[in-house]
Structure formats: C-alpha cells, structure tokens
Write an enzyme that holds these catalytic residues in place. Structure first.
Site, PDB file in Angstrom:
ATOM      1  N   CYS A 171     -14.949  12.625   0.595  1.00  0.00           N
ATOM      2  CA  CYS A 171     -14.040  11.759  -0.095  1.00  0.00           C
ATOM      3  C   CYS A 171     -12.914  12.475  -0.408  1.00  0.00           C
ATOM      4  O   CYS A 171     -13.042  13.600  -1.016  1.00  0.00           O
ATOM      5  CB  CYS A 171     -14.380  10.922  -0.863  1.00  0.00           C
ATOM      6  SG  CYS A 171     -13.507   9.987  -2.143  1.00  0.00           S
ATOM      7  N   LYS A 177       4.657 -24.613  14.910  1.00  0.00           N
ATOM      8  CA  LYS A 177       4.268 -23.999  13.792  1.00  0.00           C
ATOM      9  C   LYS A 177       5.694 -23.262  13.288  1.00  0.00           C
ATOM     10  O   LYS A 177       5.985 -22.371  13.925  1.00  0.00           O
ATOM     11  CB  LYS A 177       3.231 -23.042  13.618  1.00  0.00           C
ATOM     12  CG  LYS A 177       3.007 -22.540  12.231  1.00  0.00           C
ATOM     13  CD  LYS A 177       1.630 -21.691  12.373  1.00  0.00           C
ATOM     14  CE  LYS A 177       1.378 -21.271  10.808  1.00  0.00           C
ATOM     15  NZ  LYS A 177       2.506 -20.207  10.346  1.00  0.00           N
ATOM     16  N   SER A 228      -3.375 -22.836   3.066  1.00  0.00           N
ATOM     17  CA  SER A 228      -3.420 -21.820   4.592  1.00  0.00           C
ATOM     18  C   SER A 228      -3.990 -22.340   5.572  1.00  0.00           C
ATOM     19  O   SER A 228      -5.409 -22.961   5.046  1.00  0.00           O
ATOM     20  CB  SER A 228      -3.250 -20.617   4.264  1.00  0.00           C
ATOM     21  OG  SER A 228      -4.678 -20.211   3.720  1.00  0.00           O
ATOM     22  N   CYS A 259     -15.934   7.709  -8.601  1.00  0.00           N
ATOM     23  CA  CYS A 259     -14.832   7.968  -7.675  1.00  0.00           C
ATOM     24  C   CYS A 259     -13.605   7.530  -8.170  1.00  0.00           C
ATOM     25  O   CYS A 259     -13.394   6.303  -8.519  1.00  0.00           O
ATOM     26  CB  CYS A 259     -15.059   7.571  -6.426  1.00  0.00           C
ATOM     27  SG  CYS A 259     -13.759   7.621  -5.304  1.00  0.00           S
ATOM     28  N   ALA A 290       0.718  -1.194   0.166  1.00  0.00           N
ATOM     29  CA  ALA A 290       0.066  -0.020  -0.036  1.00  0.00           C
ATOM     30  C   ALA A 290       0.814   1.235  -0.068  1.00  0.00           C
ATOM     31  O   ALA A 290       0.614   2.187  -0.614  1.00  0.00           O
ATOM     32  CB  ALA A 290      -0.894   0.003   1.097  1.00  0.00           C
ATOM     33  N   CYS A 311     -11.326  12.013  -3.143  1.00  0.00           N
ATOM     34  CA  CYS A 311     -11.402  12.123  -4.542  1.00  0.00           C
ATOM     35  C   CYS A 311     -11.654  13.317  -4.938  1.00  0.00           C
ATOM     36  O   CYS A 311     -12.209  14.187  -4.093  1.00  0.00           O
ATOM     37  CB  CYS A 311     -12.044  11.100  -4.971  1.00  0.00           C
ATOM     38  SG  CYS A 311     -14.037  11.308  -4.917  1.00  0.00           S
ATOM     39  N   GLU A 365       8.429 -27.042   5.799  1.00  0.00           N
ATOM     40  CA  GLU A 365       8.900 -25.633   6.042  1.00  0.00           C
ATOM     41  C   GLU A 365      10.275 -25.716   5.860  1.00  0.00           C
ATOM     42  O   GLU A 365      11.252 -26.203   6.491  1.00  0.00           O
ATOM     43  CB  GLU A 365       8.535 -25.160   7.396  1.00  0.00           C
ATOM     44  CG  GLU A 365       8.477 -23.611   7.600  1.00  0.00           C
ATOM     45  CD  GLU A 365       7.118 -23.226   7.160  1.00  0.00           C
ATOM     46  OE1 GLU A 365       6.380 -23.991   6.532  1.00  0.00           O
ATOM     47  OE2 GLU A 365       6.814 -21.945   7.365  1.00  0.00           O
TER      48      GLU A 365
HETATM   49  O1  JCF Z   1       5.125 -25.556  10.481  1.00  0.00           O
HETATM   50  C1  JCF Z   1       4.432 -24.851   9.925  1.00  0.00           C
HETATM   51  N1  JCF Z   1       4.775 -23.748   9.507  1.00  0.00           N
HETATM   52  C2  JCF Z   1       3.176 -25.634   9.193  1.00  0.00           C
HETATM   53  C3  JCF Z   1       2.335 -24.975   8.228  1.00  0.00           C
HETATM   54  C4  JCF Z   1       3.013 -26.731   9.609  1.00  0.00           C
HETATM   55  C5  JCF Z   1       1.776 -27.451   9.229  1.00  0.00           C
HETATM   56  O2  JCF Z   1       1.745 -28.975   9.455  1.00  0.00           O
HETATM   57  C6  JCF Z   1       0.939 -27.031   7.981  1.00  0.00           C
HETATM   58  C7  JCF Z   1       1.352 -25.709   7.609  1.00  0.00           C
HETATM   59  C8  JCF Z   1       0.671 -25.194   6.650  1.00  0.00           C
HETATM   60  C9  JCF Z   1      -0.464 -26.009   6.180  1.00  0.00           C
HETATM   61  N2  JCF Z   1       0.122 -27.762   7.490  1.00  0.00           N
HETATM   62  C10 JCF Z   1      -0.696 -27.167   6.568  1.00  0.00           C
HETATM   63  C11 JCF Z   1      -1.760 -28.013   5.981  1.00  0.00           C
END
Ligand code: JCF
Length: 706
Positions: free
Chosen positions: A421, A129, A94, A451, A46, A423, A186
């Site tokens: 606005c 994660k 995601s 606009c 942006a 604009c 990852e």
């Molecule tokens: O560790 C992660 N970043 C991670 C991402 C682990 C997972 O088991 C994931 C994921 C993204 C999608 N599983 C999915 C299905």
C-alpha cells in the site's frame, strides 16, 4: 508514479519542498478560480484532491514553509454558497443507460416481464436526449414562481431570476392548468448560438466555452441575471414533478404535447413506438440526423408511454424501471501515455490512472483516463511513453482502449504495479476473492481503518449526504480537520467530541481560524449535535462496510430493527454461528458477499474499537417499520403457484411497499399464502398449518389495489 508528487515528503530537502509548495499553491488557486468564478472546472475532483492532499502533507512536514495565504488555510466558500437551495418535492431522476441494441431489447423485455403482458403490446415514447442541464420550473396558479437545477436530484440551486430571462420558458400558463405544476426539461444552447457567443467572446476578450453544454451551464449559473439574459438559452420540456390535481392526461406523449399547447418548446422528434425494433429504428434515424439537428444530443430516451404502467413499474434505487437512455457510442482520440499514477480509494482499492498528453475527445479536454486495474495494464501492454487510444462515452470516465504499438514500445519497460500500500504502513496488497470464489482483479490494502488513505476516505463517506450528512462538515472540512493539529478528526467519534475539545482549548479556538467565525462554528456544532440521533439505516451505511451500500443498509436495518440486534448478529457471525448467518442470508437481496464483508469488518479489532467509541456518542433510532397502517403490515406472506394479474417481482414489491415481509417458504410464522393455479406443496403445507390462503383476486382486494 512519475511526477514528484510521489516522492515521499520526508525525503525532500526544504528547497525542493518550498518549490513544490509554491507550484501546488498556484495550481490550486488557479483551479479554484476556474471552478468558483468561471464555472469551468479544469481538474477532476480526484485530481484536485490529490493536489490539496499533497500540499497538506508538505506543509505538515515543513511547517516553517507554510505561507499565510496558503489555499489550505481556507475552508468552505464553495460554489454551493452562490445560490440558495431548493428541495425537489418529487426527486429529479437520473436514467439508467443502455449502450447497445441488446441493452434496449433487454429493457423492453424487462418491462414486459414485470408487467406480465403475455405478449400484449406496450407503447413507448422515444425522444432525443438533449445534452444540456435539467431544470425544474414550478408554476402556482399558472404563474412561474421558482426554478431549480437538478443538483443531486433531491436538492438543486435556485436559479429563478435567471430562468425568467429565457425566452423559451413561459412565465404565465393558460387558465386550465393544475394549481401547482412543475414542468421539467433541459436547458441547452444551439450550435449556431454557441458559435456566435464564442466568436463574440473571442473578439471582445470574453470567456470562450469548450462546448454548448458548458456554455449553457455557465450562462444559467450566473449570479447576475443580466448576464444570463444576454446568453441565448433555450429549453425543451419533457417531464414533470409535483402536480396538485389529478391530471386526466394519461400518457407521457400526451402530457408533453400538452406542454406544447401551453407555450413550452417540446422536441418535434418525439414519437411513439411499440417494440424494441421500432425504438432502435428511431435511434438509428436520430444518429444519422444528429449533426443536422442544430443542438447537441447524446442519445435517445425511451419511456413507457402510459403513466399508470410507469407507476406500476416504479424504481430500482434512484432510476425508473420505465425509462432508459440509449447513449450514442463513445468518441475516441489518440494521445500519449505520460505516466501511470496509482490512487487509493476508501476501501483501500488501488486503481491505476493514466496521465495523458491533453487531447480533445468529443469536445472535452481529457488529461487522464482510468486503466481499471493491474491486469488491464498487462492486457493492454501499456507502457509509459506509448501512444494510446482514449475513449469517452457520455459522462463516463475516459478509458484507454488500445495501445498503438510503435517501434519504441519494446524498449520501454512494463509498468510495475505496487505490491504494498502507498500508505505509511506499507501493508501488502491483496487480491480479494470475488463472489464466484475467483481471484479478484482489485488489489486492496489490508490496513482498513489503520491505513491513512482509508481513514480519510472512510470519514468522507461517513459525513456524506446519504450517510451522516452534517451541514458544514463536507469533504473540504473533513480534509481540513483530518490534518488540523489542534482539533483533529481522525475517526468518526472525533466529530462528536469536537465541540468539547474546542471548549477545552482556549488558545486555539476554531472560531479564530481563517475560514471560520463564531457564527459558522456555532452552526457546525449544532449541526453535529443534531446528528447525535441517527436512523439505523444511515448509521449502518455510514460505517463504510464493503459491499454495504444504501439499499443493503436499508434492508439490514429493516430486518434487524435495532443496532443491538444487528450488532449481535454480526458478532455471532464473526464467532462462526451458522444460525445467525442463515438468518442474515434469508434477508431479501443479501447474500454471502455482503455477509462476508460484514464479518470481515467486525472481525477487525481496529474497526470494532472505532465503532464502539462512536456508538457511545449516539442515539441510533430503531428502524422505521415499513407502512404500519395497511391490512398486511407486519405480516409474512408467501406467494405460490402462478400469478395472473402481476408478476412475482411486482407482487413482492407491492407487498413490501405496504409493510409486509415476503418469504419463500411456508412455516408456522407465515400469515398469508397467496396461491395461484399450479400451487402444490406450499399450499398443502399452509392448509396443514391452518395458515390463511387467498386467491390472487382476494389478495388484491385485501391490499386495496385490485
Ligand atoms: O433530454 C434529456 N436530457 C432528458 C433527460 C429527457 C428525458 O425525457 C428525461 C431526462 C432525465 C430524466 N427524463 C427523465 C425522467
């Protein structure tokens, strides 16, 4: 609105304009360099767009000040040109986020409810994660053949040569693996490797990265694999894409362990759990151990363990119903609110954005934050010059959560939100009613397509990937054509007259403009030609009707079948036809808010004219009917009484997947009534009308999923 960027261009002197053009050109060039060459974006999209738009506006006002090397003369040449694309046959998902314990309890509850487990336990996995980049690695006959980044989930970048340099990624799997196998996981960099890399960079004048994630991304997306090879990347496998054969390993946990036996690194902290309480205990344990893991994690991922249950649970939009990412809480920092800008979105919504003294929040430099809306500024009592607390949670836009009131606060004047606005039309801003009939918080311009802010945003939306998706006509090009005096694109129909207009204008050929050549122009025109035929759902989505997203557009397309049927219905609703309104209301997931938005859109004369002009250039395909080759395709089904093998939601999703329409009440148009225990008046009505009545078992046998 504190910077000179808000001074109307027509009030500037040439001297002021010249200085600002020089400043903007330099800032854009610097941002381009950081983005394209260093993989270290310094601005949000942006902010970048804001700079370019301002420069374009200045150049339009002062054509004599346009420099030959202006960054506005260059189009295309994005980072996407760097790597080839690879399409993911199985999309890379995601995950939905959970931010609280309650969200996790809700997730577990939803899974149980959907599966109708009646209290029978469901096993989940929990794993850290990893805060890195997702990657999909394809093996054929056990041999690594390609590797792609996630990209937008449908299409990623081909980084095979680079992935071949990662020690953690096996190039040859043992003999017994499926013929085609995509392993997903990852890519990340450990804290120790990150620190060593940066120390070396500092000593030898190389590039210093802001955090391990950026370092991993920058290292993987190198055109020269030798550079990647010199960077200490690691990989954890946690998921899969395409698999050729039936894989007899039937749980998430066991599949990941199989990856481990085949030579992949898998996370040692992955465990099985059987309740929300157990998941939360894993979360607390990982949160406590986070600093000692040796790599960044930003939460915990929970998944339903059994693959067959994952399949039953399916997806909502693009996220699986069977998994969720429980994020660690946001990080906060204190800084100064230097100014408040107001941005105008494609729907005319005016959003205040805080300009901040740069501050590092959880390893990322934050220079601006959202203030949501005018009410929020008032609630916080945020005044320019105040000290504020900013918070950043994962990839969410940073926000201001608190004003630290100092002695000078009272002496500063409260922010005055614009009433018209930004604009040129200076149309008044209105607060829309919410679905609940209350006054909304969002202030919008009422100028719609007229606009100028909304025009360009509408066009960007129109060509975006999920809408018309015209190759070679992305945001940058739309911006270029929007302001191009020779071949302007000011509304969607202009796209489809582009080639003809170009042919009529021998002196100012697009082919001769910088950033274009004969080949790219020919490609662009043929990509546009190809899009003269478009599916109804894409078309409806592309119109940019408020509250009509992709899913809603699909529902509308399926329900009406053709553009003329949908358009007729919209016109009738505008004219106040109650029956047409009721029919639309009966469509799954469509309610008053959507209908009001559709009516408002087609009531607006500018919009009608624009749509009419556009349609003249297109062939809008009738909606693809849902599956036609199943026993229930095209039939209308009513479920009544209780179901024992699946929940209502699941039954409904299944029926729709197989091409049936699910209705709420029985009529002469109903084909099948599925009646379970406790069925009452609907069953009686079905019998009276002679409609076929099935038990749940008979139904399952019919659809072949018993
Ligand atoms: O560790 C992660 N970043 C991670 C991402 C682990 C997972 O088991 C994931 C994921 C993204 C999608 N599983 C999915 C299905």
């Amino acid at each position: 609105m504190t910077s000179s960027a808000d001074t109307p261009v027509d009030t500037l002197s040439p001297l002021e304009a010249s200085a600002e053009i020089a400043r903007l050109s330099e800032a854009i060039r610097e941002a381009d360099r950081l983005y394209y060459q260093d993989d270290a974006p310094s601005l949000s999209d942006a902010d970048y767009d804001r700079l370019r738009l301002r420069l374009i506006a200045l150049e339009a006002q002062f054509p004599e000040l346009v420099r030959p090397d202006s960054p506005t003369r260059k189009v295309g040449a994005g980072p996407s040109e760097k790597f080839e694309k690879i399409r993911h046959v199985v999309p890379m998902l995601s995950l939905d986020n959970a931010f609280s314990e309650e969200d996790v309890v809700d997730f577990v509850g939803r899974v149980h409810k959907f599966l109708a487990t009646h209290g029978q336990p469901v096993t989940f996995t929990a794993e850290p994660k990893i805060d890195g980049l997702s990657l999909s690695i394809r093996y054929e006959g056990g041999r690594l053949v390609s590797a792609a980044t996630r990209g937008d989930g449908a299409e990623g970048e081909n980084v095979t040569a680079n992935v071949l340099t990662i020690a953690d990624v096996p190039q040859q799997l043992p003999g017994d693996v499926p013929a085609v196998l995509e392993v997903r996981g990852e890519v990340y960099m450990s804290h120790a490797d990150f620190a060593a890399l940066n120390a070396k960079a500092e000593a030898f004048g190389g590039k210093v990265f802001a955090n391990p994630r950026n370092a991993a991304a920058g290292s993987l997306r190198q055109l020269d694999p030798k550079i990647t090879a010199s960077r200490p990347l690691k990989f954890f496998a946690y998921a899969w894409g395409e698999i050729s054969a039936d894989w007899a390993v039937e749980t998430q946990f066991d599949r990941v362990q199989a990856f481990g036996r085949w030579g992949f690194s898998v996370n040692p902290r992955m465990v099985r759990c059987s309740s929300a309480e157990e998941l939360l205990a894993v979360y607390r344990g990982l949160e406590a151990d986070r600093a000692g893991l040796g790599y960044d994690i930003d939460g915990v991922v929970y998944k339903v363990d059994r693959i067959d249950l994952q399949t039953r649970l399916g997806f909502v939009s693009r996220s699986p119903r069977w998994a969720i990412a429980h994020k660690f809480p946001a990080e906060k920092a204190r800084t100064v609110l230097e100014g408040i800008d107001v941005q105008v979105g494609r729907t005319g919504a005016h959003t205040p954005v805080a300009r901040l003294t740069p501050v590092t929040v959880g390893g990322v430099v934050v220079t601006n934050a959202t203030l949501h809306n005018a009410d929020e500024i008032e609630r916080l009592d945020a005044r320019i010059g105040d000290t504020v607390i900013v918070q950043r949670a994962g990839d969410v836009i940073p926000q201001i959560v608190e004003v630290v009131k100092d002695d000078a606060h009272d002496g500063r004047s409260p922010f005055e939100f614009p009433h018209v606005c930004l604009c040129d039309l200076a149309t008044p801003l209105v607060r829309e009613e919410t679905a609940a009939g209350e006054e909304g918080k969002i202030r919008r311009c009422t100028g719609e397509f007229a606009c100028p802010f909304q025009r360009q945003e509408h066009l960007r939306h129109f060509v975006s990937r999920r809408a018309f998706d015209i190759e070679g006509l992305g945001e940058k090009q739309i911006e270029f054509f929007f302001h191009d005096p020779d071949l302007p694109i000011r509304e969607p129909s202009d796209i489809f007259t582009l080639a003809a207009r170009n042919a009529e204008n021998p002196l100012k050929k697009l082919e001769n403009k910088e950033g274009f050549g004969a080949v790219s122009v020919a490609k662009l025109f043929s990509a546009i030609e190809a899009r003269r035929t478009v599916s109804l759902e894409r078309f409806v989505f592309a119109l940019g009707i408020r509250n009509v997203g992709e899913t809603t557009a699909k529902q509308l397309a399926r329900a009406y079948g053709s553009w003329s049927a949908f358009h007729d219905a919209a016109e009738k609703i505008v004219a106040g036809d109650g029956v047409a309104r009721e029919e639309m209301d009966a469509i799954d997931q469509i309610g008053e808010t959507v209908i009001d938005s559709i009516a408002a859109y087609f009531r607006e004369p500018h919009n009608r004219a624009i749509v009419e002009k556009l349609v003249a250039h297109l062939t809008i395909l009738d909606a693809e009917k849902p599956k036609a080759d199943t026993a229930i395709a095209g039939k209308t089904v009513v479920f009544t009484g209780s179901l024992e093998k699946m929940t209502r939601d699941e039954a409904k999703a299944q029926a729709e997947r197989l091409g049936a329409k699910v209705a709420g009440s029985v009529s002469a148009k109903t084909h099948i009534v599925v009646a379970g225990p406790g069925a009452g008046s609907k069953l009686a009505k079905a019998q009276a009308l002679g409609v076929q009545v099935l038990s749940e078992d008979e139904w399952l046998a019919l659809v072949g999923e018993g």
